[in-house]
Design an enzyme around this catalytic site. Structure first.
Site, PDB file in Angstrom:
ATOM      1  N   LYS A 213     -12.130  11.898   8.980  1.00 27.10           N
ATOM      2  CA  LYS A 213     -11.761  12.675   7.690  1.00 27.10           C
ATOM      3  C   LYS A 213     -12.489  14.165   8.137  1.00 27.10           C
ATOM      4  CE  LYS A 213     -11.055   9.633   3.955  1.00 27.10           C
ATOM      5  NZ  LYS A 213     -11.661   9.160   2.894  1.00 27.10           N
ATOM      6  N   HIS A 238      -6.353  10.777   9.441  1.00 29.04           N
ATOM      7  CA  HIS A 238      -7.884  10.703   9.631  1.00 29.04           C
ATOM      8  C   HIS A 238      -7.911   9.466  10.581  1.00 29.04           C
ATOM      9  CE1 HIS A 238      -7.679   7.795   6.486  1.00 29.04           C
ATOM     10  NE2 HIS A 238      -8.763   7.327   6.901  1.00 29.04           N
ATOM     11  N   HIS A 271      -8.500   0.070   9.991  1.00 28.60           N
ATOM     12  CA  HIS A 271      -9.028  -0.294   8.415  1.00 28.60           C
ATOM     13  C   HIS A 271      -8.142   0.098   7.410  1.00 28.60           C
ATOM     14  CE1 HIS A 271     -10.157   4.310   8.708  1.00 28.60           C
ATOM     15  NE2 HIS A 271     -10.161   4.219   7.313  1.00 28.60           N
TER      16      HIS A 271
HETATM   17  P1  C2E Z   1     -10.363   7.064  -0.030  1.00 26.79           P
HETATM   18  O1  C2E Z   1     -10.680   7.905  -1.075  1.00 26.79           O
HETATM   19  O2  C2E Z   1     -11.670   6.698   0.871  1.00 26.79           O
HETATM   20  O3  C2E Z   1      -9.414   5.721  -0.340  1.00 26.79           O
HETATM   21  C1  C2E Z   1      -9.647   4.720   0.589  1.00 26.79           C
HETATM   22  C2  C2E Z   1      -8.369   3.571   0.186  1.00 26.79           C
HETATM   23  O4  C2E Z   1      -8.858   3.185  -1.037  1.00 26.79           O
HETATM   24  C3  C2E Z   1      -7.193   4.294   0.095  1.00 26.79           C
HETATM   25  O5  C2E Z   1      -6.424   4.607   1.316  1.00 26.79           O
HETATM   26  C4  C2E Z   1      -6.341   3.337  -1.102  1.00 26.79           C
HETATM   27  O6  C2E Z   1      -5.945   1.897   0.020  1.00 26.79           O
HETATM   28  C5  C2E Z   1      -7.724   2.872  -1.800  1.00 26.79           C
HETATM   29  N1  C2E Z   1      -7.891   3.515  -2.998  1.00 26.79           N
HETATM   30  C6  C2E Z   1      -8.466   4.535  -3.427  1.00 26.79           C
HETATM   31  N2  C2E Z   1      -8.343   5.173  -4.680  1.00 26.79           N
HETATM   32  C7  C2E Z   1      -7.372   4.159  -4.976  1.00 26.79           C
HETATM   33  C8  C2E Z   1      -6.601   4.014  -6.268  1.00 26.79           C
HETATM   34  O7  C2E Z   1      -6.798   4.834  -7.256  1.00 26.79           O
HETATM   35  N3  C2E Z   1      -5.628   3.152  -6.580  1.00 26.79           N
HETATM   36  C9  C2E Z   1      -5.296   2.327  -5.246  1.00 26.79           C
HETATM   37  N4  C2E Z   1      -4.397   1.315  -5.708  1.00 26.79           N
HETATM   38  N5  C2E Z   1      -5.948   2.217  -4.255  1.00 26.79           N
HETATM   39  C10 C2E Z   1      -6.862   3.073  -4.209  1.00 26.79           C
HETATM   40  P2  C2E Z   1      -5.201   5.538   1.249  1.00 26.79           P
HETATM   41  O8  C2E Z   1      -4.387   5.361   0.352  1.00 26.79           O
HETATM   42  O9  C2E Z   1      -4.512   5.387   2.746  1.00 26.79           O
HETATM   43  O10 C2E Z   1      -6.051   6.978   1.325  1.00 26.79           O
HETATM   44  C11 C2E Z   1      -6.702   7.407   2.627  1.00 26.79           C
HETATM   45  C12 C2E Z   1      -7.210   8.718   2.129  1.00 26.79           C
HETATM   46  O11 C2E Z   1      -6.575   9.856   1.733  1.00 26.79           O
HETATM   47  C13 C2E Z   1      -8.388   8.380   0.917  1.00 26.79           C
HETATM   48  O12 C2E Z   1      -9.436   7.784   1.185  1.00 26.79           O
HETATM   49  C14 C2E Z   1      -8.606   9.854   0.314  1.00 26.79           C
HETATM   50  O13 C2E Z   1      -9.545  10.479   1.089  1.00 26.79           O
HETATM   51  C15 C2E Z   1      -7.119  10.388   0.395  1.00 26.79           C
HETATM   52  N6  C2E Z   1      -6.439  10.299  -0.724  1.00 26.79           N
HETATM   53  C16 C2E Z   1      -5.246   9.344  -0.845  1.00 26.79           C
HETATM   54  N7  C2E Z   1      -4.735   9.444  -2.026  1.00 26.79           N
HETATM   55  C17 C2E Z   1      -5.236  10.756  -2.580  1.00 26.79           C
HETATM   56  C18 C2E Z   1      -5.092  11.318  -3.587  1.00 26.79           C
HETATM   57  O14 C2E Z   1      -4.341  11.082  -4.713  1.00 26.79           O
HETATM   58  N8  C2E Z   1      -5.738  12.595  -3.911  1.00 26.79           N
HETATM   59  C19 C2E Z   1      -6.652  12.796  -3.098  1.00 26.79           C
HETATM   60  N9  C2E Z   1      -7.479  14.116  -3.248  1.00 26.79           N
HETATM   61  N10 C2E Z   1      -7.027  12.317  -1.857  1.00 26.79           N
HETATM   62  C20 C2E Z   1      -6.324  11.361  -1.746  1.00 26.79           C
HETATM   63 FE    FE Z   2      -9.990   5.801   5.804  1.00 31.86          FE
HETATM   64 FE    FE Z   3     -13.883   4.946   3.218  1.00 38.28          FE
END
Ligand code: C2E
Ligand code: FE
Ligand code: FE
Ligand code: SIN
Ligand code: SIN
Length: 365
Positions: A213, A238, A271
């Site tokens: 990241k 990332h 992951h």
């Molecule tokens: P992260 O914030 O560390 O989230 C890791 C994973 O947790 C996400 O992978 C997703 O599988 C799950 N997760 C987190 N928040 C939610 C949620 O509100 N609902 C659900 N159903 N799952 C959730 P993912 O989606 O592959 O995202 C990878 C990274 O991309 C995230 O890491 C975050 O840094 C970014 N990201 C994803 N969606 C958003 C978004 O809508 N806004 C922002 N600002 N960043 C996002």
């Molecule tokens: Fe991740």
């Molecule tokens: Fe994480």
């Protein structure tokens, strides 16, 4: 030789001790983690079945060992049966396995408590002075081996921490997140991963899953709302960035051939894979996803859900658990979810222990 596991090295030393010293039936090593004040079984060599594996306890809950550490001294127990009044779980299992006397020393590296070393014998009163003097030499050797084994991964983790510090500030990269994901991962690993030694390294690596990241722009990661499809595609990079970074660091540290590097690669690259094949970057499914990746996926998502992100509020722990259950068998390996459910009281304690009030400020929207 340097690719031998620590378990194999300890078994070699045990064989030497049996030849040169005598009646020592078991060597056990427990590792200390200062962040959580826990002692965990790590490696052992035992004649026959090991009485104690996958065991973890707060050091403060074992006053006898705490005392050895405070006083920096070793302890001989001539007759474990005589202790049967108020024995620790540890002592009871050692006793049940037929051991009658023990010699226990705290281990140190650079003045820090590394853990404890246990020698056990089936012969009551075995640990006479002449014996412990010889064993102390082996204890030094074992201490040096462990310290060396851990120092390579420690160097790697400090390099990552430093990179993170030098990078821009990132809410989602808090020590809280790293520690919680590491401890949830250990909890699942204890049930599903073979040896305590492997669990320990998985524990150490779990917190590094998102190092990539650092290479993703702030306006995406810190966006106070839902990402567009284009932004999400960039956020997903990332994983690949992390894999590239870790290859470079491992080369620089000369770790490329160490036994544990594959586990670290698996944590970073896998992951975000999903059990049903719908994840990224490779779309692997089921057991084609390395176990380390399947475990960290559960730990990471649970922690992302139950803490604030710039783009979402924190869910309650029960909502987090409900999410894991609903997505067991689709997003997640069902075995990992089952362990999380079984040990959910531990998970609550982990969440509470590593939750710093300042983290609540993470919710910006
Ligand atoms: P992260 O914030 O560390 O989230 C890791 C994973 O947790 C996400 O992978 C997703 O599988 C799950 N997760 C987190 N928040 C939610 C949620 O509100 N609902 C659900 N159903 N799952 C959730 P993912 O989606 O592959 O995202 C990878 C990274 O991309 C995230 O890491 C975050 O840094 C970014 N990201 C994803 N969606 C958003 C978004 O809508 N806004 C922002 N600002 N960043 C996002
Ligand atoms: Fe991740
Ligand atoms: Fe994480
Ligand atoms: C103890 O932990 O109380 C002693 C048991 C052993 O020597 O392994
Ligand atoms: C994060 O680092 O996970 C965001 C804040 C928190 O985890 O508590």
């Amino acid at each position: 030789m340097h690719n031998d596991t620590l378990g194999q090295k300890i078994a070699d030393i045990h064989a030497q001790i049996k030849t040169h010293v005598g009646n020592v039936g078991r060597i056990g090593i427990a590792l200390y983690n200062a962040d959580s004040d826990t002692l965990s079984t790590f490696v052992h060599s035992s004649d026959g079945q090991s009485p104690l594996e996958h065991y973890q306890v707060r050091l403060t809950e074992v006053p006898s060992l705490q005392q050895l550490h405070n006083d920096h001294r070793s302890r001989i127990i001539d007759d474990l049966e005589a202790l049967a009044g108020s024995p620790s779980t540890h002592t009871r299992r050692i006793l049940a396995a037929g051991y009658r006397s023990s010699y226990t020393s705290p281990l140190y590296a650079h003045g820090q408590l590394l853990g404890f070393l246990f020698f056990d014998s089936r012969q009551p009163g075995y640990f006479r002075n002449s014996v412990t003097l010889q064993l102390d030499t082996y204890a030094e050797l074992i201490s040096a081996l462990i310290s060396y084994d851990l120092s390579t991964t420690r160097a790697l983790r400090s390099a990552v921490a430093l990179t993170r510090e030098l990078g821009r500030h990132r809410d989602e990269e808090t020590a809280g997140h790293v520690n919680r994901v590491a401890h949830y991962t250990r909890s699942i690993g204890l049930a599903l991963v073979g040896s305590d030694e492997d669990v320990e390294f998985l524990f150490q690596f779990a917190g590094l899953h998102d190092i990539g990241k650092i290479a993703i722009p702030d306006h995406i990661l810190l966006k106070a709302g839902k990402l567009t499809a284009e932004e999400y595609a960039i956020a997903q990079l990332h994983v690949g960035k992390g894999s590239e970074m870790i290859e470079v660091m491992m080369r620089e540290f000369g770790l490329a051939n160490e036994r544990y590097t594959q586990m670290l690669r698996d944590v970073i690259c896998c992951h975000h894979e999903r059990w049903d094949g719908g994840g990224y970057p490779r779309g692997l499914a089921g057991e084609a996803i390395p176990l380390a990746g399947r475990i960290v996926a559960v730990a990471d998502v649970f922690d992302a859900l139950t803490n604030p992100r710039p783009y979402k509020r924190a869910w309650t722990l029960d909502e987090g658990l409900a999410y894991l259950r609903e997505h067991s068998g689709s997003q997640f390996d069902p075995r990992c979810v089952a362990v999380a459910e079984q040990h959910f009281d531990d998970w609550r304690a982990i969440h509470a222990h590593f939750h710093s009030p300042g983290e609540d400020a993470g919710f910006a929207a």
